[in-house]
Motif scaffolding. Structure first.
Motif, PDB file in Angstrom:
ATOM      1  N   THR A 152       0.837  -1.194   0.000  1.00  0.00           N
ATOM      2  CA  THR A 152       0.000   0.000   0.000  1.00  0.00           C
ATOM      3  C   THR A 152       0.872   1.243   0.000  1.00  0.00           C
ATOM      4  N   ARG A 153       1.928   1.159   0.856  1.00  0.00           N
ATOM      5  CA  ARG A 153       2.769   2.337   0.987  1.00  0.00           C
ATOM      6  C   ARG A 153       3.533   2.595  -0.312  1.00  0.00           C
ATOM      7  N   ARG A 154       3.997   1.473  -0.930  1.00  0.00           N
ATOM      8  CA  ARG A 154       4.720   1.620  -2.190  1.00  0.00           C
ATOM      9  C   ARG A 154       3.799   2.259  -3.223  1.00  0.00           C
ATOM     10  N   ALA A 155       2.552   1.729  -3.277  1.00  0.00           N
ATOM     11  CA  ALA A 155       1.594   2.264  -4.253  1.00  0.00           C
ATOM     12  C   ALA A 155       1.347   3.738  -3.956  1.00  0.00           C
ATOM     13  N   ARG A 156       1.244   4.039  -2.636  1.00  0.00           N
ATOM     14  CA  ARG A 156       0.965   5.424  -2.273  1.00  0.00           C
ATOM     15  C   ARG A 156       2.138   6.318  -2.646  1.00  0.00           C
ATOM     16  N   LYS A 157       3.345   5.783  -2.399  1.00  0.00           N
ATOM     17  CA  LYS A 157       4.530   6.577  -2.734  1.00  0.00           C
ATOM     18  C   LYS A 157       4.583   6.824  -4.230  1.00  0.00           C
ATOM     19  N   GLU A 158       4.273   5.744  -4.981  1.00  0.00           N
ATOM     20  CA  GLU A 158       4.301   5.902  -6.430  1.00  0.00           C
ATOM     21  C   GLU A 158       3.280   6.929  -6.869  1.00  0.00           C
ATOM     22  N   ALA A 159       2.081   6.824  -6.248  1.00  0.00           N
ATOM     23  CA  ALA A 159       1.026   7.770  -6.608  1.00  0.00           C
ATOM     24  C   ALA A 159       1.482   9.193  -6.294  1.00  0.00           C
ATOM     25  N   GLU A 160       2.133   9.318  -5.107  1.00  0.00           N
ATOM     26  CA  GLU A 160       2.598  10.650  -4.727  1.00  0.00           C
ATOM     27  C   GLU A 160       3.658  11.145  -5.701  1.00  0.00           C
ATOM     28  N   ALA A 161       4.553  10.197  -6.078  1.00  0.00           N
ATOM     29  CA  ALA A 161       5.628  10.586  -6.992  1.00  0.00           C
ATOM     30  C   ALA A 161       5.045  10.981  -8.336  1.00  0.00           C
ATOM     31  N   SER A 162       4.047  10.211  -8.788  1.00  0.00           N
ATOM     32  CA  SER A 162       3.510  10.539 -10.109  1.00  0.00           C
ATOM     33  C   SER A 162       2.716  11.839 -10.033  1.00  0.00           C
ATOM     34  N   GLU A 163       2.062  12.062  -8.894  1.00  0.00           N
ATOM     35  CA  GLU A 163       1.349  13.332  -8.712  1.00  0.00           C
ATOM     36  C   GLU A 163       2.368  14.476  -8.740  1.00  0.00           C
ATOM     37  N   GLN A 164       3.523  14.201  -8.098  1.00  0.00           N
ATOM     38  CA  GLN A 164       4.574  15.209  -8.048  1.00  0.00           C
ATOM     39  C   GLN A 164       5.108  15.484  -9.451  1.00  0.00           C
ATOM     40  N   ARG A 165       5.334  14.365 -10.184  1.00  0.00           N
ATOM     41  CA  ARG A 165       5.840  14.510 -11.554  1.00  0.00           C
ATOM     42  C   ARG A 165       4.848  15.302 -12.380  1.00  0.00           C
ATOM     43  N   TYR A 166       3.561  14.937 -12.172  1.00  0.00           N
ATOM     44  CA  TYR A 166       2.518  15.625 -12.914  1.00  0.00           C
ATOM     45  C   TYR A 166       2.545  17.119 -12.608  1.00  0.00           C
ATOM     46  N   LEU A 167       2.670  17.428 -11.299  1.00  0.00           N
ATOM     47  CA  LEU A 167       2.665  18.834 -10.898  1.00  0.00           C
ATOM     48  C   LEU A 167       3.824  19.585 -11.534  1.00  0.00           C
ATOM     49  N   GLU A 168       5.012  18.908 -11.533  1.00  0.00           N
ATOM     50  CA  GLU A 168       6.179  19.546 -12.127  1.00  0.00           C
ATOM     51  C   GLU A 168       5.947  19.818 -13.599  1.00  0.00           C
ATOM     52  N   LEU A 169       5.410  18.760 -14.265  1.00  0.00           N
ATOM     53  CA  LEU A 169       5.128  18.911 -15.699  1.00  0.00           C
ATOM     54  C   LEU A 169       4.138  20.038 -15.939  1.00  0.00           C
ATOM     55  N   PHE A 170       3.081  19.987 -15.121  1.00  0.00           N
ATOM     56  CA  PHE A 170       2.011  20.969 -15.263  1.00  0.00           C
ATOM     57  C   PHE A 170       2.562  22.375 -15.093  1.00  0.00           C
ATOM     58  N   ASN A 171       3.376  22.537 -14.028  1.00  0.00           N
ATOM     59  CA  ASN A 171       3.829  23.890 -13.696  1.00  0.00           C
ATOM     60  C   ASN A 171       4.933  24.395 -14.602  1.00  0.00           C
ATOM     61  N   SER A 172       5.865  23.478 -14.962  1.00  0.00           N
ATOM     62  CA  SER A 172       7.024  23.995 -15.673  1.00  0.00           C
ATOM     63  C   SER A 172       6.859  23.934 -17.184  1.00  0.00           C
ATOM     64  N   SER A 173       5.744  23.356 -17.641  1.00  0.00           N
ATOM     65  CA  SER A 173       5.567  23.207 -19.081  1.00  0.00           C
ATOM     66  C   SER A 173       5.529  24.564 -19.776  1.00  0.00           C
ATOM     67  N   PRO A 174       6.173  24.640 -20.953  1.00  0.00           N
ATOM     68  CA  PRO A 174       6.102  25.900 -21.691  1.00  0.00           C
ATOM     69  C   PRO A 174       4.701  26.125 -22.263  1.00  0.00           C
ATOM     70  N   ALA A 175       3.901  25.049 -22.325  1.00  0.00           N
ATOM     71  CA  ALA A 175       2.518  25.227 -22.786  1.00  0.00           C
ATOM     72  C   ALA A 175       1.716  25.832 -21.638  1.00  0.00           C
ATOM     73  N   ALA A 176       0.693  26.585 -21.995  1.00  0.00           N
ATOM     74  CA  ALA A 176      -0.151  27.176 -20.963  1.00  0.00           C
ATOM     75  C   ALA A 176      -1.117  26.109 -20.475  1.00  0.00           C
TER      76      ALA A 176
END
Ligand code: ADP
Length: 688
Positions: A272-296
């Motif tokens: 569960t924790r691994r899945a949660r960590k992965e989910a958190e990491a992917s959420e984090q990756r998503y946030l980074e992508l979302f925020n730093s993307s040159p697209a609006a």
């Protein structure tokens, strides 16, 4: 010995007085009722023998000493032979000096309680089953050792137990070492012992890593503070030292704690924790992508809209288009139900707002000038599409507008339902670039046409000079006829009309040459491909004949219309035909043949040009469409690249295909049909 014999007789409980050897001295009425024997029958006889006594849980050969105070359940047989279970409490009386003079026994009949006890047994059996079958590891712990140590610490003046344990891991280890495991279930064997039961929990310390000591300390403090339960996530060790993440829970009802027992549960949550960590990491990756993307990027909460659409569907609406026609305000209301919940820096920049906060406005403001596009989006959403792309005129909060490509994704990487992510790109620049590209392409096409005209020069001269010669000859005949005293009017009419037809033909040829030579913007319109092919063949036929080649056409009937520029498509057919004729330079003359076929293929319209020429080697095939690739002396190598550029601008394809038997080379051009759905100009912007 009790003084009051009446009291003895009145007691509802059996009371028996026994002598030092176990002989009955007195026997009250309740005893008579319980065992069926009268006082006279039993007084003086040995009670144990008379009633054939055994004690539950105690072997018959090691009865407790007679004079020790004792409490236990006796099984005895009454006079009628029936068994009685008697809850007995015995104590010595008349103690003078070392030895008491006898024993008094109080007995309560609990034979009838046997039923409830069975129920109890059943319950406890079930509990045992449950205990063993649970997917969590459970242990019963005995606390007495640990509580004794805590009391000792208190006596030594340690008041702040919390602080003491926090700063003293060794003390926590001592407490853990004092825990006695009374029992554990099967899952415990699997989880901690990795299947080994033997060495399990000799010392609880072996499964308790340093980083989890604080959890143990907190659970002890919770128990002492009379918290009924305690739970925390921590790590444990298996017997072989492997770490795993666990949810630790302790059930500590106060009466149990007082009795010195607690029940502990450990659930393996590594997965569960691994899945949660992965989910958190992917959420984090998503946030980074979302925020730093040159697209609006913008996140839009559409959950309210989803609810509205779901309600509509429930109320029987399945044609949203018709519904929106009947409810003109619906689109704007739907826009208002969607709110911007997150935007990135590029979005702020694109929308020309001072800070992110200014971007959080109703979608209605952004889409104010693009309601029809939003209507399309609603239809897509209603039909369950999860991605959608459209070009809209976006309105900035400040009121200016720009051409915007919106790509949206539903149910994206975020875990929030109903949230849509849209990426916006200002395509005003792109539209401008596309215009420049189209102009370049048009120039190129023009150059190609002029080049083709160069190749056709000889046959053009021939074609135009033919009608002109005919007109000249006919004019001379007319003049001669007119000089005749009685001119033949019928012949004159015939000659005049022939001249006129030839003049028209010459004009047509010149017009065609003109249209190919002039630099004109393409005109896209619905076309029947057969007509275009025939017009092209008319232009190129003579040149081909000059090269000893005939063009045969096999035209399918009932083909769908295509959208295209007539001149450009003719240019392609002319190019392919000339290439075919040129490739047959070394083919025996009787075999020189070009066949142009039109057909329907996978819903599209296809023009196929076959020839019997030299063919194309595999190496050449790779480069055919490269600019300036030519194998001809004096060739330019721009014919095929121009053809491809023109056909792709029409949304079609051009390719070298496997020629059928008896033919050497086949080029095939495929164009999309004019049809609803992918038709013009809905899905394809017009090349400018
Ligand atoms: P060009 O005709 O000026 O060489 P193209 O781009 O039209 O330029 O053609 C490029 C090359 O493709 C030709 O030189 C020739 O080698 C090859 N090619 C084109 N059509 C055919 C054909 N029908 N058969 C064989 N080779 C062909």
């Amino acid at each position: 010995m009790p003084k009051n014999d009446d009291m003895l007789q009145l007691s509802p409980e059996s009371i028996v007085l026994l002598g030092a050897k176990g002989e009955v001295l007195a026997w009250n009425a309740a005893s008579e009722r319980l065992y069926g024997w009268s006082s006279d029958d039993v007084v003086g006889s040995n009670m144990r023998d008379r009633l054939r006594c055994t004690i539950e849980g105690i072997p018959a050969d090691s009865p407790p000493p007679l004079f020790d105070p004792f409490r236990g359940v006796f099984r005895r047989f009454a006079r009628d032979g029936s068994m009685r279970r008697v809850d007995v409490f015995r104590m010595p009386y008349g103690v003078t000096g070392e030895t008491p003079s006898g024993i008094v026994e109080f007995g309560r009949d609990i034979t009838q309680n046997i039923q409830p006890s069975r129920v109890l047994e059943k319950v406890s059996h079930r509990y045992e089953n449950l205990f063993n079958a649970m997917p969590a590891s459970f242990w019963h712990l005995e606390l007495l050792g640990a509580t004794a140590i805590v009391s000792q610490w208190r006596e030594e003046g340690i008041v702040d137990l919390h602080g003491y344990l926090a700063g003293n891991p060794a003390a926590v280890r001592t407490l853990i070492g004092q825990m006695k495991i009374l029992s554990f279930n099967e899952r415990t064997v699997e989880l901690f012992g990795e299947g080994r039961r033997d060495a399990l929990f000799e010392d609880l310390n072996q499964v308790w890593p340093d980083e989890s000591l604080h959890v143990f300390a907190s659970s002890v403090l919770a128990a002492l503070n009379r918290h009924e339960t305690y739970s925390a996530e921590c790590t444990f060790l298996t017997l072989s030292g492997a770490r795993f993440d666990a949810l630790f829970t302790a059930s500590m009802p106060w009466p149990e704690v007082q009795r010195g027992q607690v029940l502990v549960g450990v659930v393996d949550i590594s997965e569960t924790r691994r899945a949660r960590k992965e989910a958190e990491a992917s959420e984090q990756r998503y946030l980074e992508l979302f925020n730093s993307s040159p697209a609006a990027n913008v996140e839009i909460d559409c959950s309210q809209l989803d609810n509205v659409l779901a309600r509509l569907r429930l109320s029987g609406v399945d044609d949203l288009g018709a519904y929106m026609d009947a409810h003109p305000d619906f689109v704007e209301e739907a826009l208002d139900s969607c709110t911007v919940v997150a935007v990135n820096a590029s979005f702020v920049h694109l929308m020309r707002v001072a800070t992110r906060e200014y971007a959080f406005i109703s979608l209605r403001r952004y889409w104010a000038r693009a309601l029809p596009a939003y209507r399309q989006f609603l239809l897509a959403r209603f039909s369950g599409l999860t991605t959608y792309e459209s070009q809209v005129l976006m309105t900035r909060p400040g009121g200016t507008t720009f051409n915007c490509l919106v790509s949206s994704v539903y149910q994206p990487m975020t875990s929030r339902p109903g949230v849509m992510i849209a990426s916006l790109a200002d395509v005003s620049e792109m539209s401008r670039a596309r215009q420049v590209l189209a102009r370049t392409r048009s120039d190129l096409a023009h150059a190609g046409r002029v080049a083709v005209l160069g190749e056709l020069a000889a046959s053009i001269v021939h074609e135009v000079s033919q009608p002109l010669t005919a007109i000249m000859l006919d004019s001379q005949t007319v003049l001669r006829t007119l000089n005749h005293p009685a001119p033949d009017h019928a012949e004159l009419r015939e000659l005049a009309s022939r001249s006129s037809a030839q003049a028209i033909r010459a004009t047509e040829i010149l017009a065609r040459i003109h249209s190919m030579a002039k630099r004109a913007e393409p005109i896209y319109q619905p076309l029947g491909i057969n007509r275009t092919v025939l017009d092209a063949v008319a232009v190129v036929r003579d040149e081909c004949r000059r090269m000893g080649t005939e063009i045969e056409t096999v035209l399918a009937e009932g083909l769908p219309l295509v959208i295209g520029d007539d001149v450009q498509l003719q240019q392609v057919v002319i190019n392919l035909s000339l290439n075919a004729a040129q490739a047959m330079k070394h083919t025996p003359e009787r075999l020189r043949n070009i066949r142009i076929t039109t057909l329907e293929r996978e819903g599209g319209v296809c023009v196929v040009v076959d020839d019997m020429g030299a063919g194309v080697t595999a190496r050449q095939a790779k480069r055919l469409f490269d600019s300036f690739f030519t194998t001809k002396e004096g060739g330019l190598g721009i014919g095929l690249p121009i053809c491809r550029s023109l056909i792709e601008a029409h949304g079609g394809t051009i390719a070298l295909e496997l020629a059928p038997a008896a033919w050497s080379t086949r080029f095939a051009v495929t164009l999309p049909p004019l049809a609803a759905g992918n038709g013009w100009p809905v899905t394809r912007p017009a090349p400018q």
